[in-house]
Motif scaffolding. Sequence first.
Motif, short mmCIF file in Angstrom:
data_model
loop_
_atom_site.label_atom_id
_atom_site.label_comp_id
_atom_site.label_asym_id
_atom_site.label_seq_id
_atom_site.Cartn_x
_atom_site.Cartn_y
_atom_site.Cartn_z
N UNK A 199 0.83 -1.21 0.00
CA UNK A 199 0.00 0.00 0.00
C UNK A 199 0.87 1.26 0.00
N UNK A 200 1.95 1.25 0.79
CA UNK A 200 2.83 2.41 0.84
C UNK A 200 3.54 2.62 -0.50
N UNK A 201 4.05 1.54 -1.07
CA UNK A 201 4.79 1.65 -2.33
C UNK A 201 3.87 2.08 -3.47
N UNK A 202 2.78 1.34 -3.64
CA UNK A 202 1.91 1.61 -4.78
C UNK A 202 1.02 2.83 -4.53
N UNK A 203 0.75 3.14 -3.25
CA UNK A 203 0.05 4.39 -2.96
C UNK A 203 0.87 5.58 -3.38
N UNK A 222 -1.64 -2.65 -3.79
CA UNK A 222 -1.91 -1.53 -4.68
C UNK A 222 -3.22 -1.61 -5.41
N UNK A 223 -3.82 -2.81 -5.48
CA UNK A 223 -4.98 -2.97 -6.34
C UNK A 223 -6.22 -2.26 -5.81
N UNK A 224 -6.48 -2.38 -4.51
CA UNK A 224 -7.71 -1.79 -3.98
C UNK A 224 -7.70 -0.28 -4.13
N UNK A 269 -5.67 6.26 1.83
CA UNK A 269 -6.71 5.24 2.00
C UNK A 269 -6.15 3.84 1.90
N UNK A 270 -5.07 3.65 1.15
CA UNK A 270 -4.53 2.31 0.97
C UNK A 270 -3.94 1.76 2.26
N UNK A 271 -3.26 2.59 3.04
CA UNK A 271 -2.59 2.08 4.23
C UNK A 271 -3.58 1.56 5.28
#
Length: 559
Positions: free
Chosen positions: A83-87, A143-145, A498-500
Motif C-alpha cells: 500500500x505504501x509503495x503503490x500508494x 496496490x490494487x484496492x 486510503x490504501x494504508x
Amino acid sequence: MTDHVVSSISAEKPLAPLATSSDLKVVATSSVGSVFEWFDFFLYGSLAVIISRHFFSGVDENTAFILALLAFAAGFAVRPFGALVFGFLGDRWGRKNTFLVTLALMGLATFSVGLLPTYQQVGTAAPWGLVALRMLQGLSVGGVFGGAVVYVAEHVPQPRRGFFTSWIQITATVGMALSLVVIFTTRYLLGESEFVQWGWRIPFLLSSVLLAITIWIQVKLSESPVYLRMKASGRSSAHPWKDAFGNWQNLKLVLIALFGAMVGQAVIWYAAQFYTLFFLERVLKVEGAMANLLVAASLVLSTPFYIFFGWLSDKVGRKPVVLGACFLAAVTYFPLFKTLTNAANPALARAVASAPVTVYADKDECSFQFDPIGRATFSTSCDIIRSYLARTSVNYETVAAPPSTIAELRVGNRTLTSFRGEQLSGADLEAARSKWEKSAEVLVSEAGYPASADSSKINILLVILIVTTIMVPAAMVYGPMAALLAELFPAKIRYTSMSLPYHLGVGWFGGFLPTIAFAIVAATGNIFSGLWYPLLLSALTFVIGLMFLPETKNADIRA
C-alpha cells in the motif's frame, strides 16, 4: 475534523446527477481487473488444506494446517508495505499505470505457485518458496484496492458514489467465487485423488490466461480526470508519505479509518469468506469439493447485497451502514456457527451434546498444540490426548487433575487412560502412541463422533442459507467502504492515505484471522472459541466508529 471531510459539493462545477456511458465503462473495466487480482489471491486460501499436505508435510497434520494458514497470512502481512509503495506511485505516477503494474506482479506470482516443487521434492525450500510468492502477491494486492477504488470514485458522480464503488467491492467476492468454481470444476474432471496429487496446480496455471485478457482490457482505459486536472494545475503532492502521515489532521483520519471502520470490516469479511470455508472443511469435516460448492453458492447469493448496501449508503450515509454491520456480526456469530454445525454435520452436533469429551489431566503437563518446526514430541500423558483431539478436530474441555496424575480421555461416561511417553525412545513412543490412538479412535467413534460428515445427511439448503446469512454483514460493511475511504482524504494523497488503513486492517487484522482463530481452537479445544477474535474486534470497531468516524457521503472528492 478536516475541512475536506465536512465540505459539501463545491460550486466550482456541479457534478452530473447521473453516470454517463463512459463512467459505466470505467466501473466495468476496473471491476474486471479487480476480479482477476482477487481470483489469484484467493486460489491459495481455497486450497490451503491441500497445500498444507504438499508444502508442510514435515510436521504433524494440525501444525501443517496452521503453517499453511500462516503462509496464507504472509500475503496479508506485506500488504501494508504494498500500500505504501503503490500508494506513493499512484499519487505520483498515476492511477492507471500503477494498477497495471499490480496486475502484472500478481499474475507472475500466481502462475509461479503452480510450478513450485513440493516438500517431498526439495525439502524446506518448498515452503520458503511458497511464502515468498505469497508475499509478492500481497505486495501487488496492496496496490490494487486503492487503484481501482480511487480510479472509479474519481470518475462517477457524487450522489451515486456509494452505489458505483460497491461494484468494485463485489470483485473480491466474485474473485473468490470464481476461484471456487474453477477448483470445483477441476476436481470434478480429474477426480479427487488426481486433484489432490497434482491437479491443484491447474487453477494457478490457468490464471495466466485471465491475466492476458485483463491487461488487454486495462490498457484501453484513460487516466482519472481528477488526477489529470490535479497534475495540470500543479496541486499534486511531491511527498505523498509526508503529506499523508506527517500531518496530524490527516494521520488522525488514517487512524480513525483503521480502528473505526477497517478493523471491523476486515474480520467480518474474512470470517464470512474464509473462516466459514475452513470451518466446514476442517472442523465439520465436510468433503472438500462439497464445502467449496456450498460456499460458492452462498457467495453468489450474497453478492447483490454489496450493491444494495452501497446504494443504501448513498441514502442514509456510510457510517450507519458500516457500524450496523459490526453490531450484527458481534451478536450473531456464535448462534449462526452452532446452527451451521447442526446443519452440516448433525452427527457431530449430537455427539458433542450427548457425549462431551473431557481431558482430565495435570494442566502443567498440557502444552499448546502447535509445532512450527516439527521438533515437539508431545509426549506427556496430557499432550498425547490433546494432540490426537486437535488433529481430529474433536471438541473437548480440559479439567484440572491433581499433580502427577496420568491424564484420562473421558468421552461421555467412558474413560481411556493415557500413558507417559517422556522416557520412551522415538520408535517406542510412536508405537505406543499409535496403539493408544487406535483405542481412542474406537472410543470416540462409538460415542458417535464421525470421521467425516455424511454428505447424504447435510441439509444443503439450510447450510447455504446460514452461510449466506453470515455473509450479509460482510456485504453490509464492505459495500460502502470504498466510497467512505475515498471521501475521507484529499485527492493529492488519496491513494496513499486510503490504501494504508485498508491494508493494515485487511492484511493484519483480517488476513491473520484464520490462523489466530484456529490457534485459539487448538489451545482451548473448543471448536467455536475461534469466533471470539472477529466478535471482539467487530465490537471494538463499533464503539470507536460510533465515537469518532465522520459521515462522508456529501464530501467533494475533487479537492
